[in-house]
Structures are given as C-alpha cells and as structure tokens.
Design a protein around this motif. Structure first.
Motif, PDB file in Angstrom:
ATOM      1  N   ASP A 108       0.822  -1.203   0.000  1.00 18.66           N
ATOM      2  CA  ASP A 108       0.000   0.000   0.000  1.00 18.66           C
ATOM      3  C   ASP A 108       0.864   1.265   0.000  1.00 18.66           C
ATOM      4  O   ASP A 108       0.578   2.235  -0.700  1.00 18.66           O
ATOM      5  N   ARG A 142      -9.856   2.099  -2.578  1.00 23.77           N
ATOM      6  CA  ARG A 142     -10.030   1.533  -1.234  1.00 23.77           C
ATOM      7  C   ARG A 142      -9.023   2.111  -0.251  1.00 23.77           C
ATOM      8  O   ARG A 142      -9.344   2.372   0.907  1.00 23.77           O
ATOM      9  N   ARG A 146      -9.732   4.104   3.245  1.00 24.57           N
ATOM     10  CA  ARG A 146      -9.178   3.720   4.550  1.00 24.57           C
ATOM     11  C   ARG A 146      -8.421   4.875   5.184  1.00 24.57           C
ATOM     12  O   ARG A 146      -8.532   5.124   6.395  1.00 24.57           O
ATOM     13  N   LYS A 149     -10.858   7.452   6.505  1.00 23.74           N
ATOM     14  CA  LYS A 149     -11.530   6.960   7.707  1.00 23.74           C
ATOM     15  C   LYS A 149     -10.595   7.040   8.917  1.00 23.74           C
ATOM     16  O   LYS A 149     -10.992   7.493   9.991  1.00 23.74           O
ATOM     17  N   GLU A 150      -9.354   6.620   8.743  1.00 19.40           N
ATOM     18  CA  GLU A 150      -8.397   6.658   9.863  1.00 19.40           C
ATOM     19  C   GLU A 150      -8.063   8.085  10.269  1.00 19.40           C
ATOM     20  O   GLU A 150      -7.906   8.369  11.467  1.00 19.40           O
TER      21      GLU A 150
END
Length: 155
Positions: A108, A142, A146, A149-150
């Motif tokens: 990632d 995606r 993430r 959101k974090e």
C-alpha cells in the motif's frame, strides 16, 4: 448608445456616480475606436464596452479598498495570526498522515508513493507493478477510503 451603455453599467455598479463614470468612459472609448466596429448594429458593441468599463471600475475600487485594509496594522496582525494557525494545522495534518501511512502494508505504501510522490498515472503504475490497471484503480480507491476513515478517527 448612451442609454444602452447606462443599462449595461447599471447591471454591475450600485452607485449612480459610478454608473455615470463608466458610461462616460465607455462612450469616449467607443468614439475613439468607432472604426473598429464591423457590425451595422452598434448597440451590442457599445454594451460590451460599457460592461468592460464597469468591470474595470469595480476592479480598481476593489484593489484600492484591499490596499486600504492592508495598510491597517491590526488587519496585518490578524492575517499573520491566521496564517500561523493554518501553518500549525497543516503541520499537524502532515504528521497525522505520516503516522497513518507508516501503519500501512508495504504494498500500500508503494502504491501511494508511485501515485503521489512519483506522480504516475494509473496505467504507468499498473505497468510498473505488473498488475491490471483496474486493480490499481480499485486498490487506490479503497486505500484512499481507509486513509480518510483513519484520519477522521484521529482528529
């Protein structure tokens, strides 16, 4: 011609004196440039000149009022305080992003590095990683979700 110019200037300028000034400038400019008008109907041409003059007048007034504001020391101090606060917030956000990125997997992090540090397009990233372009798109989508959101939970 004066009436058309006046109607057009009134659309942009609130004060009667400003409208008169813009119309006067527009008529003078039109008279000087009358040979350049190629149309038989000169009213649209005159309206455009009046519009341009009204906008020029607005821009000059806006620039003058901004300069007057900048001359006021209290405004400068407020601007400096706001800039310092924005800089602190930006630094804090960069630190938070760095912490979140450190917790990501190697794959990632590599994907993010190729996209944002390397400024590569998705087809280029797919070629380098040896995976389909659709996979790159999905993984980036995606991954951004993430990260978002974090970051929202750390604030």
């Amino acid at each position: 011609m004066r009436a058309a110019a006046s109607r057009e200037a009134r659309r942009f300028l609130p004060a009667a004196q400003d409208i008169d000034d813009a119309v006067q400038e527009a008529l003078l400019r039109a008279w000087r440039r009358r040979a350049t008008c190629r149309s038989e109907d000169r009213v649209p041409w005159m309206r455009q000149i009046a519009r341009n003059e009204a906008l020029r007048l607005l821009a000059r007034r806006r620039t003058r009022s901004e300069r007057e504001l900048l001359d006021d020391e209290s405004v400068l101090a407020t601007v400096a305080d706001e800039e310092a606060e924005e800089e602190r917030e930006g630094l804090l956000l960069r630190l938070q992003v760095g912490q979140v990125v450190e917790r990501l997997s190697v794959d990632d992090r590599r994907l993010l590095a190729l996209r944002y540090e390397g400024d590569l397009s998705q087809p280029e990233m797919a070629r380098i990683l040896g995976i389909p372009e659709g996979t790159v798109k999905v993984r980036l989508h995606r991954l951004r979700g993430r990260l978002r959101k974090e970051l929202e939970t750390t604030r």
